[in-house]
Design a protein around this motif. Sequence first.
Motif, mmCIF file in Angstrom:
data_model
loop_
_atom_site.group_PDB
_atom_site.id
_atom_site.type_symbol
_atom_site.label_atom_id
_atom_site.label_comp_id
_atom_site.label_asym_id
_atom_site.label_seq_id
_atom_site.Cartn_x
_atom_site.Cartn_y
_atom_site.Cartn_z
ATOM 1 N N CYS A 1 11.786 -0.258 -2.686
ATOM 2 C CA CYS A 1 10.944 -1.390 -2.315
ATOM 3 C C CYS A 1 11.765 -2.657 -2.457
ATOM 4 C CB CYS A 1 9.704 -1.457 -3.211
ATOM 5 S SG CYS A 1 8.728 -2.969 -3.010
ATOM 6 N N ALA A 2 11.680 -3.534 -1.462
ATOM 7 C CA ALA A 2 12.330 -4.842 -1.515
ATOM 8 C C ALA A 2 11.258 -5.920 -1.439
ATOM 9 C CB ALA A 2 13.329 -5.008 -0.374
ATOM 10 N N MET A 3 11.301 -6.853 -2.377
ATOM 11 C CA MET A 3 10.364 -7.983 -2.417
ATOM 12 C C MET A 3 11.174 -9.266 -2.437
ATOM 13 S SD MET A 3 8.016 -6.559 -5.548
ATOM 14 C CE MET A 3 7.098 -8.079 -5.639
ATOM 15 N N ARG A 4 10.944 -10.146 -1.446
ATOM 16 C CA ARG A 4 11.696 -11.396 -1.453
ATOM 17 C C ARG A 4 11.002 -12.460 -0.620
ATOM 18 N NH1 ARG A 4 14.758 -11.725 4.002
ATOM 19 N NH2 ARG A 4 16.230 -13.148 3.030
ATOM 20 N N THR A 5 11.246 -13.715 -1.003
ATOM 21 C CA THR A 5 10.923 -14.823 -0.122
ATOM 22 C C THR A 5 12.149 -15.084 0.741
ATOM 23 O OG1 THR A 5 11.581 -16.370 -1.860
ATOM 24 C CG2 THR A 5 9.238 -15.888 -1.645
ATOM 25 N N ILE B 1 0.831 -1.208 0.000
ATOM 26 C CA ILE B 1 0.000 0.000 0.000
ATOM 27 C C ILE B 1 0.865 1.257 0.000
ATOM 28 C CG2 ILE B 1 -0.208 0.044 2.519
ATOM 29 C CD1 ILE B 1 -2.852 1.165 -0.058
ATOM 30 N N LEU B 2 2.051 1.190 0.651
ATOM 31 C CA LEU B 2 2.955 2.343 0.658
ATOM 32 C C LEU B 2 3.555 2.552 -0.728
ATOM 33 C CD1 LEU B 2 4.840 1.779 4.056
ATOM 34 C CD2 LEU B 2 2.755 3.113 3.605
ATOM 35 N N VAL B 3 3.866 1.459 -1.423
ATOM 36 C CA VAL B 3 4.386 1.569 -2.797
ATOM 37 C C VAL B 3 3.317 2.175 -3.702
ATOM 38 C CG1 VAL B 3 5.425 0.333 -4.723
ATOM 39 C CG2 VAL B 3 5.835 -0.457 -2.377
ATOM 40 N N TRP B 4 2.091 1.676 -3.578
ATOM 41 C CA TRP B 4 0.972 2.194 -4.363
ATOM 42 C C TRP B 4 0.770 3.686 -4.110
ATOM 43 C CZ3 TRP B 4 -2.604 1.216 -8.096
ATOM 44 C CH2 TRP B 4 -3.786 1.952 -8.096
ATOM 45 N N ASN B 5 0.719 4.066 -2.835
ATOM 46 C CA ASN B 5 0.499 5.476 -2.488
ATOM 47 C C ASN B 5 1.594 6.370 -3.040
ATOM 48 O OD1 ASN B 5 -1.860 4.882 -1.125
ATOM 49 N ND2 ASN B 5 -0.887 4.795 0.894
ATOM 50 N N SER B 6 2.830 5.887 -2.996
ATOM 51 C CA SER B 6 3.946 6.681 -3.506
ATOM 52 C C SER B 6 3.811 6.915 -5.004
ATOM 53 C CB SER B 6 5.267 5.960 -3.201
ATOM 54 O OG SER B 6 6.356 6.642 -3.769
ATOM 55 N N LEU B 7 3.499 5.866 -5.756
ATOM 56 C CA LEU B 7 3.339 6.013 -7.203
ATOM 57 C C LEU B 7 2.139 6.876 -7.551
ATOM 58 C CD1 LEU B 7 4.128 2.331 -8.237
ATOM 59 C CD2 LEU B 7 5.518 4.338 -8.779
ATOM 60 N N MET B 8 1.059 6.744 -6.793
ATOM 61 C CA MET B 8 -0.129 7.549 -7.065
ATOM 62 C C MET B 8 0.106 9.013 -6.744
ATOM 63 S SD MET B 8 -2.151 5.547 -8.521
ATOM 64 C CE MET B 8 -3.547 6.663 -8.635
ATOM 65 N N ILE C 1 7.393 -7.712 1.728
ATOM 66 C CA ILE C 1 7.391 -6.583 0.797
ATOM 67 C C ILE C 1 7.604 -5.352 1.657
ATOM 68 C CG2 ILE C 1 6.073 -5.228 -0.877
ATOM 69 C CD1 ILE C 1 4.451 -7.746 -1.494
ATOM 70 N N GLN C 2 8.767 -4.711 1.519
ATOM 71 C CA GLN C 2 9.131 -3.599 2.400
ATOM 72 C C GLN C 2 9.439 -2.354 1.583
ATOM 73 O OE1 GLN C 2 12.152 -6.085 4.386
ATOM 74 N NE2 GLN C 2 11.083 -5.707 6.323
ATOM 75 N N TYR C 3 9.200 -1.196 2.187
ATOM 76 C CA TYR C 3 9.298 0.072 1.453
ATOM 77 C C TYR C 3 9.829 1.164 2.370
ATOM 78 C CZ TYR C 3 7.911 4.406 -0.856
ATOM 79 O OH TYR C 3 7.924 5.660 -1.420
ATOM 80 N N THR C 4 10.597 2.084 1.776
ATOM 81 C CA THR C 4 10.979 3.315 2.459
ATOM 82 C C THR C 4 11.103 4.434 1.436
ATOM 83 O OG1 THR C 4 12.545 4.347 3.983
ATOM 84 C CG2 THR C 4 13.473 2.933 2.308
ATOM 85 N N PHE D 1 13.539 -1.411 8.622
ATOM 86 C CA PHE D 1 14.098 -1.560 7.274
ATOM 87 C C PHE D 1 14.986 -0.380 6.915
ATOM 88 C CE2 PHE D 1 13.247 -1.042 2.560
ATOM 89 C CZ PHE D 1 14.053 -2.090 2.153
ATOM 90 N N ILE D 2 14.546 0.815 7.237
ATOM 91 C CA ILE D 2 15.295 2.022 6.871
ATOM 92 C C ILE D 2 16.655 2.058 7.558
ATOM 93 C CG2 ILE D 2 14.295 3.470 8.700
ATOM 94 C CD1 ILE D 2 14.252 5.760 6.713
ATOM 95 N N THR D 3 16.737 1.534 8.784
ATOM 96 C CA THR D 3 18.003 1.497 9.516
ATOM 97 C C THR D 3 18.978 0.528 8.865
ATOM 98 O OG1 THR D 3 16.883 2.028 11.590
ATOM 99 C CG2 THR D 3 19.067 1.019 11.758
ATOM 100 N N CYS D 4 18.465 -0.629 8.457
ATOM 101 C CA CYS D 4 19.325 -1.675 7.910
ATOM 102 C C CYS D 4 19.879 -1.328 6.534
ATOM 103 C CB CYS D 4 18.552 -2.990 7.850
ATOM 104 S SG CYS D 4 17.976 -3.559 9.466
ATOM 105 N N LEU D 5 19.284 -0.367 5.854
ATOM 106 C CA LEU D 5 19.818 0.077 4.560
ATOM 107 C C LEU D 5 21.109 0.872 4.717
ATOM 108 C CD1 LEU D 5 16.515 1.192 2.778
ATOM 109 C CD2 LEU D 5 17.857 -0.861 2.317
#
Length: 509
Positions: free
Chosen positions: A411-415, A241-248, A448-451, A398-402
Amino acid sequence: MVLRISLGRHSRVSEKTTDSEFTEGPTPRHSLLSGRFKQSFAFLSLQERMPGIMQQIIELLLECRPELVARFGEEARDELQHVIECIERLKRELQRDRQFLLFHGNEPDKDAWNAFILELPRHKRTYFRACWLHSECYLYRRIYSFLENTQHLGGFDYFAHLKQDDLQLSERAMCALASATRNLPKNYQSFSNLMRINMWSNRYEIQLNAYIFQEDELHSDIDVLAKVADLDRNLLVDDSILVWNSLMRAKVKGQREIIVDFICDNGGFEFFTDMLLLEFLVENGMATQVRLHVKAIPWYISDVLSSDILWTINYLIDHPDPMLSALGLKWARLMNDGKIAIAPTSHFWTGPQPYFVMIDSDLELYKMLSGGYLAIFKGDLNYRRLMGDYIWDPNEEFITCLRGFRPCNICAMRTVKCEVVCGLPEGKADDLLRTDPQWMTSGNYGVIQYTDSLKCNCYQVGRLSGLFHLPVHHNFKVPEPEQETDESQQQRQSRKSRQSHLSRQSHKT
């Protein structure tokens, strides 16, 4: 004259690894993944999986030998034999925990690799004592160096037919998804379904093939297909939803250019689902251009090369199913128009460094990403490099670990396939460990993570450098559907026959 491959001076064991340097337990938190920890997936991979992969490459080269000799002559036979001997020697070096060797051939990234190796502490330059990421990347890079330093075999992708097989065996899943994704409504639900299917794609095809549809469930319903693999059950973090909101936001603000960089992972069926998601973005104006970042050399068995993209689209164009053929034609047009483009090759993607050093190691690539709006990093290996192959507390943000790597929105997507994970709710990792001790390496869980971005002056530099826009790299011969003639159909059939012949020559497994 056959060009012999130099391995440099014979490898020496540097301070032979003693039993006291290994730990019987798993990788502890706040440390790098390493084969030193005998109960870690890193140790298992280096001890068993990598030698198996090297043996598989040897067998693939032997099976492709008649084709390569027919193409290049008898000299290729001698070169293949020498490459095989080099890989066998590399297997022995791995099993004996030898030191990394410097590169001495014609590798285009030789200087960068040698500088990296020399900067490592001496006791961190062996396979089991080094960071797992460093060891794995070094092994894949060394294997390909044997081929690129021959006269005839440079450019040969010994993993190509595995990726092609994966796509060809996924026909039922492709047909279902192709049908279900035509004319999707432009809303968050459609976007979320595509994102989650894409994230789970490396196991989705198997589950879809095994699924028995009920009478009221349609193959052409994206909501039904999204439920097939029970996609949300093990999705630990969902920031879609954060990825969607950012693109919109960018679209609503009327931003003239919304460039999405997609850092690819696997070929085959997974890349097919990548393209379904990216097609949705450009079709609905959520991205004005998507740039595909692929590997420069064969990498981690199934990673995407530019040749895989071209093969995939031509395979779809020539497919007998009209839905898949139409989809291939559509994607070819998107690439011809530059709406989806293959980014310039960067050897940083096949290097050993974590992404937070990109600004120092490959400034031009960093500037390119800074000139875009969103970068989507796909897959487990990209996630490990985002995290630095480091065991963070699972609830660390997530933002700290970057560690400052925020050239654009990310955005990071992974299994989850190794012990590196972050951004989980407090106590979630401990709960999972009690109920499923292998949860970190099973591939049954995903994130699915986003910053948002942390823009710097590199953004403006990137725009001015000429990297912000990409030229059109491809010129697929795509007939307009209403103008396709009998002759063009015959040409397509002829091309398909040639491809089938080549496939039979290189497809043995």
